[in-house]
Structures are given as C-alpha cells and as structure tokens.
Design a protein around this motif. Structure first.
Motif, PDB file in Angstrom:
ATOM      1  N   ASP A 101      -2.051  19.893  -3.939  1.00 20.70           N
ATOM      2  CA  ASP A 101      -1.463  18.572  -4.159  1.00 20.70           C
ATOM      3  C   ASP A 101      -1.201  18.028  -2.757  1.00 20.70           C
ATOM      4  OD1 ASP A 101      -0.042  16.316  -4.696  1.00 20.70           O
ATOM      5  OD2 ASP A 101       1.393  17.254  -6.063  1.00 20.70           O
ATOM      6  N   LEU A 102      -2.046  17.112  -2.335  1.00 19.37           N
ATOM      7  CA  LEU A 102      -1.985  16.674  -0.929  1.00 19.37           C
ATOM      8  C   LEU A 102      -0.951  15.578  -0.670  1.00 19.37           C
ATOM      9  CD1 LEU A 102      -5.756  16.590   0.109  1.00 19.37           C
ATOM     10  CD2 LEU A 102      -4.057  18.290   0.689  1.00 19.37           C
ATOM     11  N   GLY A 103      -0.174  15.201  -1.679  1.00 17.81           N
ATOM     12  CA  GLY A 103       0.733  14.078  -1.433  1.00 17.81           C
ATOM     13  C   GLY A 103       2.111  14.229  -2.037  1.00 17.81           C
ATOM     14  N   ILE A 150       0.392  22.761  -0.900  1.00 16.63           N
ATOM     15  CA  ILE A 150       0.798  21.355  -1.005  1.00 16.63           C
ATOM     16  C   ILE A 150       0.876  20.773   0.408  1.00 16.63           C
ATOM     17  CG2 ILE A 150       2.105  21.529  -3.150  1.00 16.63           C
ATOM     18  CD1 ILE A 150       4.682  21.583  -1.448  1.00 16.63           C
ATOM     19  N   CYS A 151       0.816  19.460   0.464  1.00 16.10           N
ATOM     20  CA  CYS A 151       1.053  18.809   1.751  1.00 16.10           C
ATOM     21  C   CYS A 151       2.361  18.043   1.625  1.00 16.10           C
ATOM     22  CB  CYS A 151      -0.093  17.867   2.088  1.00 16.10           C
ATOM     23  SG  CYS A 151       0.187  16.976   3.610  1.00 16.10           S
ATOM     24  N   SER A 152       3.296  18.400   2.466  1.00 17.35           N
ATOM     25  CA  SER A 152       4.598  17.735   2.447  1.00 17.35           C
ATOM     26  C   SER A 152       4.574  16.599   3.462  1.00 17.35           C
ATOM     27  CB  SER A 152       5.672  18.763   2.809  1.00 17.35           C
ATOM     28  OG  SER A 152       6.816  18.531   2.069  1.00 17.35           O
ATOM     29  N   ILE A 153       4.764  15.392   2.958  1.00 16.60           N
ATOM     30  CA  ILE A 153       4.608  14.217   3.822  1.00 16.60           C
ATOM     31  C   ILE A 153       5.957  13.632   4.202  1.00 16.60           C
ATOM     32  CG2 ILE A 153       3.558  11.928   4.007  1.00 16.60           C
ATOM     33  CD1 ILE A 153       1.644  12.762   1.781  1.00 16.60           C
ATOM     34  N   ALA A 154       6.090  13.335   5.492  1.00 20.18           N
ATOM     35  CA  ALA A 154       7.308  12.672   5.973  1.00 20.18           C
ATOM     36  C   ALA A 154       6.939  11.322   6.548  1.00 20.18           C
ATOM     37  CB  ALA A 154       7.954  13.532   7.051  1.00 20.18           C
ATOM     38  N   VAL A 159      -9.239   8.058   0.469  1.00 21.01           N
ATOM     39  CA  VAL A 159      -8.252   7.194  -0.173  1.00 21.01           C
ATOM     40  C   VAL A 159      -7.392   8.060  -1.087  1.00 21.01           C
ATOM     41  CG1 VAL A 159      -7.909   5.272  -1.775  1.00 21.01           C
ATOM     42  CG2 VAL A 159      -9.724   5.138  -0.094  1.00 21.01           C
ATOM     43  N   GLU A 160      -6.074   7.878  -0.979  1.00 22.19           N
ATOM     44  CA  GLU A 160      -5.156   8.657  -1.810  1.00 22.19           C
ATOM     45  C   GLU A 160      -4.735   7.847  -3.029  1.00 22.19           C
ATOM     46  OE1 GLU A 160      -1.233   9.243  -0.386  1.00 22.19           O
ATOM     47  OE2 GLU A 160      -0.767  10.685  -1.948  1.00 22.19           O
ATOM     48  N   PHE A 161      -4.737   8.487  -4.189  1.00 22.65           N
ATOM     49  CA  PHE A 161      -4.277   7.872  -5.437  1.00 22.65           C
ATOM     50  C   PHE A 161      -2.997   8.591  -5.888  1.00 22.65           C
ATOM     51  CE2 PHE A 161      -8.016   5.388  -7.010  1.00 22.65           C
ATOM     52  CZ  PHE A 161      -8.887   5.680  -5.978  1.00 22.65           C
ATOM     53  N   PRO A 162      -1.818   8.126  -5.472  1.00 23.17           N
ATOM     54  CA  PRO A 162      -0.598   8.820  -5.908  1.00 23.17           C
ATOM     55  C   PRO A 162      -0.225   8.452  -7.349  1.00 23.17           C
ATOM     56  CG  PRO A 162      -0.115   7.182  -4.202  1.00 23.17           C
ATOM     57  CD  PRO A 162      -1.524   6.989  -4.589  1.00 23.17           C
ATOM     58  N   LEU A 163      -0.069   9.473  -8.174  1.00 26.88           N
ATOM     59  CA  LEU A 163       0.222   9.245  -9.602  1.00 26.88           C
ATOM     60  C   LEU A 163       1.553   8.534  -9.803  1.00 26.88           C
ATOM     61  CD1 LEU A 163      -1.233  10.145 -12.276  1.00 26.88           C
ATOM     62  CD2 LEU A 163       0.460  11.920 -12.420  1.00 26.88           C
ATOM     63  N   SER A 164       2.490   8.758  -8.868  1.00 24.29           N
ATOM     64  CA  SER A 164       3.816   8.142  -9.020  1.00 24.29           C
ATOM     65  C   SER A 164       3.734   6.615  -9.043  1.00 24.29           C
ATOM     66  CB  SER A 164       4.737   8.603  -7.901  1.00 24.29           C
ATOM     67  OG  SER A 164       4.208   8.223  -6.667  1.00 24.29           O
ATOM     68  N   THR A 206      -8.594  11.502  -3.144  1.00 23.34           N
ATOM     69  CA  THR A 206      -7.692  12.569  -3.593  1.00 23.34           C
ATOM     70  C   THR A 206      -6.632  11.990  -4.517  1.00 23.34           C
ATOM     71  OG1 THR A 206      -6.230  14.363  -2.929  1.00 23.34           O
ATOM     72  CG2 THR A 206      -6.190  12.424  -1.535  1.00 23.34           C
ATOM     73  N   VAL A 207      -6.431  12.658  -5.637  1.00 19.00           N
ATOM     74  CA  VAL A 207      -5.371  12.251  -6.565  1.00 19.00           C
ATOM     75  C   VAL A 207      -4.189  13.185  -6.331  1.00 19.00           C
ATOM     76  CG1 VAL A 207      -4.704  11.996  -8.975  1.00 19.00           C
ATOM     77  CG2 VAL A 207      -6.979  11.342  -8.257  1.00 19.00           C
ATOM     78  N   THR A 208      -3.041  12.611  -6.058  1.00 22.32           N
ATOM     79  CA  THR A 208      -1.856  13.427  -5.761  1.00 22.32           C
ATOM     80  C   THR A 208      -0.717  13.042  -6.705  1.00 22.32           C
ATOM     81  OG1 THR A 208      -0.916  11.851  -4.207  1.00 22.32           O
ATOM     82  CG2 THR A 208      -2.491  13.407  -3.326  1.00 22.32           C
ATOM     83  N   SER A 209       0.314  13.862  -6.710  1.00 25.11           N
ATOM     84  CA  SER A 209       1.455  13.529  -7.573  1.00 25.11           C
ATOM     85  C   SER A 209       2.304  12.424  -6.938  1.00 25.11           C
ATOM     86  CB  SER A 209       2.311  14.765  -7.826  1.00 25.11           C
ATOM     87  OG  SER A 209       2.894  15.188  -6.626  1.00 25.11           O
ATOM     88  N   GLY A 210       2.351  12.377  -5.616  1.00 25.44           N
ATOM     89  CA  GLY A 210       3.209  11.394  -4.922  1.00 25.44           C
ATOM     90  C   GLY A 210       4.687  11.642  -5.199  1.00 25.44           C
ATOM     91  N   ALA A 211       5.001  12.907  -5.545  1.00 25.17           N
ATOM     92  CA  ALA A 211       6.353  13.234  -6.007  1.00 25.17           C
ATOM     93  C   ALA A 211       7.399  13.098  -4.910  1.00 25.17           C
ATOM     94  CB  ALA A 211       6.366  14.660  -6.538  1.00 25.17           C
ATOM     95  N   ARG A 212       8.541  12.510  -5.252  1.00 21.53           N
ATOM     96  CA  ARG A 212       9.643  12.396  -4.294  1.00 21.53           C
ATOM     97  C   ARG A 212      10.682  13.483  -4.538  1.00 21.53           C
ATOM     98  NH1 ARG A 212       9.088   7.565  -6.320  1.00 21.53           N
ATOM     99  NH2 ARG A 212       7.456   6.372  -5.314  1.00 21.53           N
TER     100      ARG A 212
END
Lengths: 223, 109
Positions: free
Chosen positions: A4-6, A27-31, A131-136, A168-174
């Motif tokens: 999960d890259l996002g 996972i990739c933890s993004i800041a 291109v990232e597609f965050p599900l959130s 890439t489709v990611t969760s975009g989870a916060r």
C-alpha cells in the motif's frame, strides 16, 4: 509482494501493525513536507515500526502547493525520501511529469475532467512518473460529487493506460482503520480500469538502490 | 414449483470475510453496513447483479461467509472497501478468500 504505497497517518507504528494484519508485505508512510527537522523525527518512527512488526515501511514525502514551492522542496528531499508524491494543479502536474518525482496524486481533484492531458501522460510515461489513486478521496465524498470524482478517475486511468503511465491504487489512509484489504484495493483498481499491477512495491526497491548509489539510471545497475 | 435444473441456476461464489474492529457488532449491523456500501457504489440495479446473501450459519464472531454471483467478484470486494464503519465504530471489512463451495471457504475461516 503487495504494497500500500499511500498511507498518510501520523503514526506509522499503528499503520504497520494494521498492514501486517491485512497481509501487506510493505507500506509507504507519507509525510507532508514541512521542514527537515520534522522529517528526521518521522523517519525515526518509521524505523521503529519496521523493527516491531516485520512489515517493510518505506518513507515517502508529499509536496503540495504552488509550482515554485514544490520545485524548491523537491530538490531538498530527493536524496532522503524513498518515494516523492506531488499534489497540485495542472502546472504542477505538468512539471512533475518530467521531474525526479515518483507519483502525481489524484490530479482530477484540481482540474476539470481527468486532470492530466495527453502531453502530461506521454511525458510521465517516458520518465517513469506514475499517478496515485487514493481510495480515501472516493470514500470521503458522497452523491453527485463522488460520482463525478469516480468518473474523472476512470478517465484518468484510461489516459494513463493509453500512455503507459504507471498507476497505483492506495488506501490514502490517515489512520490505521482507514486502511483497506489487499483484494479490496485490487478489485477497486480493476473496476476503475487501473489494472492489476497497481499494488506492486517494485518501485520502492528501485529507489532504495538509487539512493544507495547502486542504480545509476532505470535498468543500469552497478554490480 | 419444481426446482430449476442445475444448468439453469445462477452460478455462485462464496467469499469468507473478516471484520476488523474493536467492538463486537451484531451480524445485522454488518449486513446493513455492507448493503449501504453496495447501494452507494452500484445502486439497486448493481446490487441486484451482485446478489449478495450472508450465510448465517457460517457467520461466527467477526468472520463469516457471503454468497454472491460469480460475475460480480470485483463489485462485491469494492463494496467491502467502501465500508468504513459498522454501527458507528470504525471498521475494516476484508475478504479472506473466495471459493465456489461453502465447504471450500472453511479453510479461510
């Protein structure tokens, strides 16, 4: 090997715990970039998470704002971040398509339609920018707005496919409960036409080699 | 009425699922959350095509089995992704595995 890259949570520890439960290999933890001091602290937390849960955690940075700002910050972080995400309007996306960044984040949220045109798509395809597609971004909206966003994302996926842009489709989870199961992300990816390779973590490995100086360019390694 | 011939019946698949949450919700609440998600994403027509049914006998604790149409795997799993809370508590609904028989799902539960 599924990633999960996002994930955009402030607590990489809990994210890694949930990722190990959901069956991700990394996972990739993004800041968000706010200065080098913040990044050092975030990196230390990522190291702890890696050690505790056995899930590979990559370190990503998201750059947002105006073109001038994004361009300046990109130069500062390229050597330290394993993945760089860029979020912004058409001008930012246009620059990002040929810049040393890894992903443009949901371009359809800043422009009408897919957010990228054939010029950006072609350039991004040639330079290996994805291109990232965050599900959130789909879950947070409802009704007419959600349907417009999904439509735009589908258009964007179609343009990306045409130009051979990595998606890439990611969760975009916060937070940890914002993460999604592996097969669920893959299914959604297939529904919007983003393909099934969208959960690969190959790029992280490549970037790690680049940072370590083992890879000079795409496909050229020092052995 | 006589039963339909096997060749005329709709083909089915069974998905074993797990609910990741801190609370212990009733099965009815999980059903409601999934149906809300399906209706939101695909509407009534799309939900009819998915044809999802919970197998109540197989649902124990936070795990269970859902029967659905064999052509709607991606649609059902996408609906799982859009479940973000069950009875007001944050939750993740995730699939453990898909099989063509109920017996086949036992290895996932």
């Amino acid at each position: 090997m599924h990633w999960d890259l996002g994930t955009r949570g402030a607590d990489p520890m809990r994210m890694a715990e949930m990722a190990s439960h959901l069956g991700y290999s990394g996972i990739c933890s993004i800041a968000q970039y706010r200065g080098n001091e913040d990044l050092r602290e975030f990196k230390a937390r990522i190291k702890d998470a890696k050690r505790t849960f056995g899930v590979d955690v990559a370190f990503g940075i998201e750059l947002a704002g105006g073109l001038k700002n994004v361009r300046r910050n990109c130069e500062r972080v390229r050597g330290s971040a394993e993945l760089i995400f860029v979020r912004g309007d058409y001008l930012v996306s246009r620059w990002a398509a040929s810049a040393p960044v890894d992903f443009i984040v949901s371009p359809w949220l800043f422009e009408k339609g897919p957010g990228i045109d054939h010029i950006i798509a072609r350039e991004a395809g040639e330079n290996g920018v994805g291109v990232e597609f965050p599900l959130s971004s789909f879950i947070d909206n409802h009704g007419k707005i959600a349907s417009r966003i999904i439509r735009s994302a589908m258009d964007c996926a179609r343009v990306c496919k045409w130009a051979g842009v990595r998606v890439t489709v990611t969760s975009g989870a916060r937070e940890s409960y914002g993460m999604k199961g592996l097969w669920e992300l893959a299914a959604f990816s297939s529904i919007i036409g983003a393909g099934e390779k969208s959960l690969s973590g190959k790029l992280v490995m490549e970037n790690r080699e680049k940072i370590a100086g083992k890879m000079i360019a795409r496909g050229v390694r020092i052995v | 009425m006589r039963k339909l011939m096997p060749t005329l019946r709709n083909k089915k698949r069974y998905v074993a699922f797990e609910l990741v949450t801190e609370s212990n919700p009733e099965l009815q609440e999980v059903k409601k959350a999934l149906w809300d998600s399906m209706l939101r994403l695909f509407g009534e027509m799309g939900s009819a095509k998915i044809d999802a049914h919970f197998i109540d006998e197989q649902c124990k604790g936070k795990r269970g089995v859902i029967r659905f149409s064999h052509t709607a795997t991606d649609e059902l799993l996408s609906s799982f992704a859009f479940v973000s809370s069950v009875s007001g508590k944050k939750a993740i609904l995730r699939s453990l595995g898909i099989s063509s028989t109920v017996k086949g799902t036992k290895k996932f539960l």
